[in-house]
Structure formats: structure tokens, C-alpha cells
Design a protein around this motif. Structure first.
Motif, PDB file in Angstrom:
ATOM      1  N   ALA A  78       0.839  -1.206   0.000  1.00 24.80           N
ATOM      2  CA  ALA A  78       0.000   0.000   0.000  1.00 24.80           C
ATOM      3  C   ALA A  78       0.871   1.253   0.000  1.00 24.80           C
ATOM      4  O   ALA A  78       0.589   2.215  -0.734  1.00 24.80           O
ATOM      5  CB  ALA A  78      -0.931  -0.008   1.212  1.00 24.80           C
ATOM      6  N   LEU A  79       1.929   1.264   0.793  1.00 26.91           N
ATOM      7  CA  LEU A  79       2.838   2.411   0.817  1.00 26.91           C
ATOM      8  C   LEU A  79       3.516   2.615  -0.538  1.00 26.91           C
ATOM      9  O   LEU A  79       3.673   3.751  -0.998  1.00 26.91           O
ATOM     10  CB  LEU A  79       3.891   2.240   1.920  1.00 26.91           C
ATOM     11  CG  LEU A  79       3.388   2.437   3.343  1.00 26.91           C
ATOM     12  CD1 LEU A  79       4.469   2.043   4.348  1.00 26.91           C
ATOM     13  CD2 LEU A  79       2.940   3.860   3.559  1.00 26.91           C
ATOM     14  N   PHE A  80       3.920   1.530  -1.164  1.00 29.46           N
ATOM     15  CA  PHE A  80       4.547   1.619  -2.486  1.00 29.46           C
ATOM     16  C   PHE A  80       3.584   2.261  -3.480  1.00 29.46           C
ATOM     17  O   PHE A  80       3.967   3.130  -4.261  1.00 29.46           O
ATOM     18  CB  PHE A  80       4.955   0.220  -2.972  1.00 29.46           C
ATOM     19  CG  PHE A  80       5.639   0.211  -4.302  1.00 29.46           C
ATOM     20  CD1 PHE A  80       6.993   0.497  -4.406  1.00 29.46           C
ATOM     21  CD2 PHE A  80       4.933  -0.077  -5.461  1.00 29.46           C
ATOM     22  CE1 PHE A  80       7.626   0.487  -5.638  1.00 29.46           C
ATOM     23  CE2 PHE A  80       5.557  -0.098  -6.694  1.00 29.46           C
ATOM     24  CZ  PHE A  80       6.913   0.191  -6.786  1.00 29.46           C
ATOM     25  N   ILE A  81       2.335   1.849  -3.430  1.00 25.02           N
ATOM     26  CA  ILE A  81       1.330   2.396  -4.340  1.00 25.02           C
ATOM     27  C   ILE A  81       1.055   3.866  -4.018  1.00 25.02           C
ATOM     28  O   ILE A  81       1.022   4.719  -4.921  1.00 25.02           O
ATOM     29  CB  ILE A  81       0.027   1.562  -4.269  1.00 25.02           C
ATOM     30  CG1 ILE A  81       0.291   0.155  -4.830  1.00 25.02           C
ATOM     31  CG2 ILE A  81      -1.116   2.253  -5.003  1.00 25.02           C
ATOM     32  CD1 ILE A  81      -0.781  -0.851  -4.504  1.00 25.02           C
ATOM     33  N   ILE A  82       0.893   4.184  -2.733  1.00 21.76           N
ATOM     34  CA  ILE A  82       0.577   5.554  -2.305  1.00 21.76           C
ATOM     35  C   ILE A  82       1.696   6.525  -2.667  1.00 21.76           C
ATOM     36  O   ILE A  82       1.443   7.667  -3.056  1.00 21.76           O
ATOM     37  CB  ILE A  82       0.287   5.586  -0.789  1.00 21.76           C
ATOM     38  CG1 ILE A  82      -1.057   4.899  -0.519  1.00 21.76           C
ATOM     39  CG2 ILE A  82       0.288   7.002  -0.242  1.00 21.76           C
ATOM     40  CD1 ILE A  82      -1.322   4.608   0.947  1.00 21.76           C
ATOM     41  N   PRO A  86       1.845   9.193  -7.101  1.00 25.36           N
ATOM     42  CA  PRO A  86       2.141  10.625  -7.272  1.00 25.36           C
ATOM     43  C   PRO A  86       3.491  10.888  -7.956  1.00 25.36           C
ATOM     44  O   PRO A  86       3.600  11.817  -8.760  1.00 25.36           O
ATOM     45  CB  PRO A  86       2.147  11.175  -5.850  1.00 25.36           C
ATOM     46  CG  PRO A  86       1.360  10.206  -5.054  1.00 25.36           C
ATOM     47  CD  PRO A  86       1.561   8.866  -5.703  1.00 25.36           C
ATOM     48  N   ILE A  87       4.491  10.069  -7.662  1.00 23.89           N
ATOM     49  CA  ILE A  87       5.784  10.252  -8.315  1.00 23.89           C
ATOM     50  C   ILE A  87       5.656  10.042  -9.818  1.00 23.89           C
ATOM     51  O   ILE A  87       6.188  10.821 -10.615  1.00 23.89           O
ATOM     52  CB  ILE A  87       6.849   9.304  -7.710  1.00 23.89           C
ATOM     53  CG1 ILE A  87       7.200   9.737  -6.292  1.00 23.89           C
ATOM     54  CG2 ILE A  87       8.110   9.272  -8.584  1.00 23.89           C
ATOM     55  CD1 ILE A  87       8.067   8.754  -5.542  1.00 23.89           C
ATOM     56  N   ILE A  89       2.997  10.433 -11.610  1.00 26.10           N
ATOM     57  CA  ILE A  89       2.220  11.558 -12.159  1.00 26.10           C
ATOM     58  C   ILE A  89       3.122  12.763 -12.393  1.00 26.10           C
ATOM     59  O   ILE A  89       3.058  13.404 -13.448  1.00 26.10           O
ATOM     60  CB  ILE A  89       1.033  11.907 -11.231  1.00 26.10           C
ATOM     61  CG1 ILE A  89      -0.007  10.794 -11.281  1.00 26.10           C
ATOM     62  CG2 ILE A  89       0.411  13.250 -11.611  1.00 26.10           C
ATOM     63  CD1 ILE A  89      -1.105  10.908 -10.235  1.00 26.10           C
ATOM     64  N   VAL A  90       3.978  13.062 -11.428  1.00 24.95           N
ATOM     65  CA  VAL A  90       4.902  14.200 -11.581  1.00 24.95           C
ATOM     66  C   VAL A  90       5.877  13.935 -12.728  1.00 24.95           C
ATOM     67  O   VAL A  90       6.130  14.819 -13.552  1.00 24.95           O
ATOM     68  CB  VAL A  90       5.644  14.489 -10.257  1.00 24.95           C
ATOM     69  CG1 VAL A  90       6.766  15.501 -10.466  1.00 24.95           C
ATOM     70  CG2 VAL A  90       4.668  14.991  -9.198  1.00 24.95           C
ATOM     71  N   GLN A  91       6.431  12.729 -12.806  1.00 24.45           N
ATOM     72  CA  GLN A  91       7.351  12.401 -13.904  1.00 24.45           C
ATOM     73  C   GLN A  91       6.661  12.534 -15.254  1.00 24.45           C
ATOM     74  O   GLN A  91       7.250  13.054 -16.210  1.00 24.45           O
ATOM     75  CB  GLN A  91       7.901  10.978 -13.738  1.00 24.45           C
ATOM     76  CG  GLN A  91       8.877  10.847 -12.601  1.00 24.45           C
ATOM     77  CD  GLN A  91       9.385   9.433 -12.395  1.00 24.45           C
ATOM     78  OE1 GLN A  91      10.400   9.277 -11.763  1.00 24.45           O
ATOM     79  NE2 GLN A  91       8.738   8.410 -12.894  1.00 24.45           N
ATOM     80  N   GLY A  92       5.433  12.077 -15.347  1.00 29.03           N
ATOM     81  CA  GLY A  92       4.676  12.216 -16.593  1.00 29.03           C
ATOM     82  C   GLY A  92       4.416  13.669 -16.930  1.00 29.03           C
ATOM     83  O   GLY A  92       4.495  14.075 -18.100  1.00 29.03           O
ATOM     84  N   ALA A  93       4.115  14.476 -15.910  1.00 25.28           N
ATOM     85  CA  ALA A  93       3.883  15.911 -16.134  1.00 25.28           C
ATOM     86  C   ALA A  93       5.153  16.601 -16.605  1.00 25.28           C
ATOM     87  O   ALA A  93       5.102  17.479 -17.480  1.00 25.28           O
ATOM     88  CB  ALA A  93       3.358  16.562 -14.850  1.00 25.28           C
ATOM     89  N   VAL A  94       6.295  16.222 -16.051  1.00 22.41           N
ATOM     90  CA  VAL A  94       7.573  16.802 -16.481  1.00 22.41           C
ATOM     91  C   VAL A  94       7.861  16.421 -17.934  1.00 22.41           C
ATOM     92  O   VAL A  94       8.274  17.268 -18.734  1.00 22.41           O
ATOM     93  CB  VAL A  94       8.719  16.360 -15.545  1.00 22.41           C
ATOM     94  CG1 VAL A  94      10.076  16.731 -16.119  1.00 22.41           C
ATOM     95  CG2 VAL A  94       8.539  16.976 -14.165  1.00 22.41           C
ATOM     96  N   ALA A  95       7.624  15.173 -18.283  1.00 25.12           N
ATOM     97  CA  ALA A  95       7.826  14.747 -19.681  1.00 25.12           C
ATOM     98  C   ALA A  95       6.907  15.531 -20.609  1.00 25.12           C
ATOM     99  O   ALA A  95       7.339  16.002 -21.674  1.00 25.12           O
ATOM    100  CB  ALA A  95       7.569  13.243 -19.815  1.00 25.12           C
ATOM    101  N   ILE A 106       0.807  20.717 -12.857  1.00 24.12           N
ATOM    102  CA  ILE A 106       1.744  20.114 -11.904  1.00 24.12           C
ATOM    103  C   ILE A 106       3.108  20.786 -11.966  1.00 24.12           C
ATOM    104  O   ILE A 106       3.675  21.166 -10.938  1.00 24.12           O
ATOM    105  CB  ILE A 106       1.851  18.593 -12.145  1.00 24.12           C
ATOM    106  CG1 ILE A 106       0.510  17.951 -11.795  1.00 24.12           C
ATOM    107  CG2 ILE A 106       2.983  17.977 -11.331  1.00 24.12           C
ATOM    108  CD1 ILE A 106       0.362  16.523 -12.217  1.00 24.12           C
ATOM    109  N   THR A 107       3.660  20.959 -13.156  1.00 26.20           N
ATOM    110  CA  THR A 107       5.003  21.541 -13.250  1.00 26.20           C
ATOM    111  C   THR A 107       5.011  22.994 -12.792  1.00 26.20           C
ATOM    112  O   THR A 107       6.011  23.462 -12.254  1.00 26.20           O
ATOM    113  CB  THR A 107       5.567  21.432 -14.679  1.00 26.20           C
ATOM    114  OG1 THR A 107       4.661  22.041 -15.602  1.00 26.20           O
ATOM    115  CG2 THR A 107       5.811  19.990 -15.058  1.00 26.20           C
ATOM    116  N   ARG A 108       3.921  23.692 -12.974  1.00 30.60           N
ATOM    117  CA  ARG A 108       3.832  25.077 -12.499  1.00 30.60           C
ATOM    118  C   ARG A 108       3.962  25.106 -10.979  1.00 30.60           C
ATOM    119  O   ARG A 108       4.706  25.922 -10.418  1.00 30.60           O
ATOM    120  CB  ARG A 108       2.501  25.678 -12.954  1.00 30.60           C
ATOM    121  CG  ARG A 108       2.408  27.148 -12.847  1.00 30.60           C
ATOM    122  CD  ARG A 108       1.192  27.767 -13.535  1.00 30.60           C
ATOM    123  NE  ARG A 108       0.014  26.934 -13.670  1.00 30.60           N
ATOM    124  CZ  ARG A 108      -0.375  26.350 -14.811  1.00 30.60           C
ATOM    125  NH1 ARG A 108       0.321  26.497 -15.921  1.00 30.60           N
ATOM    126  NH2 ARG A 108      -1.471  25.608 -14.845  1.00 30.60           N
TER     127      ARG A 108
END
Length: 123
Positions: A78-82, A86-87, A89-95, A106-108
């Protein structure tokens, strides 16, 4: 739950790969990199080598965290998923930002937070 852990591990690896590839397409020279640590690595190792090293290190970290989650039971999974969702999502937003050349929601916010932390650290 194990299937979700596999899915999040895959998402983390794929979004990191997209982040690295998009960074390589965006960066013409190392000083254009906004992340100070990545910029230093790019200057010392070269842009492509630094990007590959970042991906390999991220892949190792994902693998270790994945193995710990799979061995650790439901709470660790559960911790791995939680943490992993979000990590990724942020990586995808940066890409996405790298490919479009425009900040997104997100990047803003990450850029604003980075500026606040940078100013606080320089005092």
C-alpha cells in the motif's frame, strides 16, 4: 494488491523513461537544465551519459522498492502504491512539459515550490 504493485512499478519505470527521453530532446546544452544536480552531472559526464545514469539509478531504486513491497506484505504494498502513483504523475507531467515546452498544472506548482526551497536554502 500485487497486481497494483506491478502496475505502479511499470508506471514509474515508463514515466521516468519518458522524462529522460523528453529531457534529452529538450536540452541543447547542459546549462539549460533547471535541476542543479542534473545540470552538474550533465556538465561533468555529458548530457546523454548523465541522462542514462539517472535512468539506471531510478530503475535500480524502483526495483529495490518493488522487491521490498512484494516481500513486505500488504502495508508495504500500500505504501509503495501511495508513494509511487504521485511520483509517476509528476514524472509524466515533467515529460509532457518537456515535449510541449509549456508548464502544466503540476510543473507550475513544482516550479513554484522549487523556487521557494531554493530561496530558503540560499539564505
Amino acid at each position: 494488491m500485487s497486481l497494483c504493485v506491478y502496475a505502479v512499478a511499470t508506471l514509474l519505470a515508463v514515466t521516468k523513461l519518458l522524462d529522460v527521453v523528453s529531457t534529452l530532446q529538450r536540452i541543447d546544452y547542459p546549462r539549460a537544465e533547471r535541476n542543479a544536480i542534473a545540470r552538474y552531472m550533465m556538465i561533468r559526464l555529458g548530457t546523454s551519459s548523465a541522462a542514462c545514469l539517472v535512468f539506471v539509478l531510478a530503475f535500480i531504486i524502483i526495483g529495490v522498492a518493488f522487491a521490498a513491497a512484494m516481500r513486505g506484505g500488504t502495508t508495504m504494498q500500500a505504501l509503495f502504491i501511495i508513494v509511487g502513483v504521485p511520483i509517476s504523475i509528476v514524472q509524466g507531467a515533467v515529460a509532457h512539459c518537456n515535449w510541449t515546452g509549456r508548464d502544466n498544472f503540476i510543473t507550475r506548482h513544482v516550479r513554484t515550490l522549487y523556487g521557494i526551497l531554493s530561496r530558503a536554502m540560499s539564505r
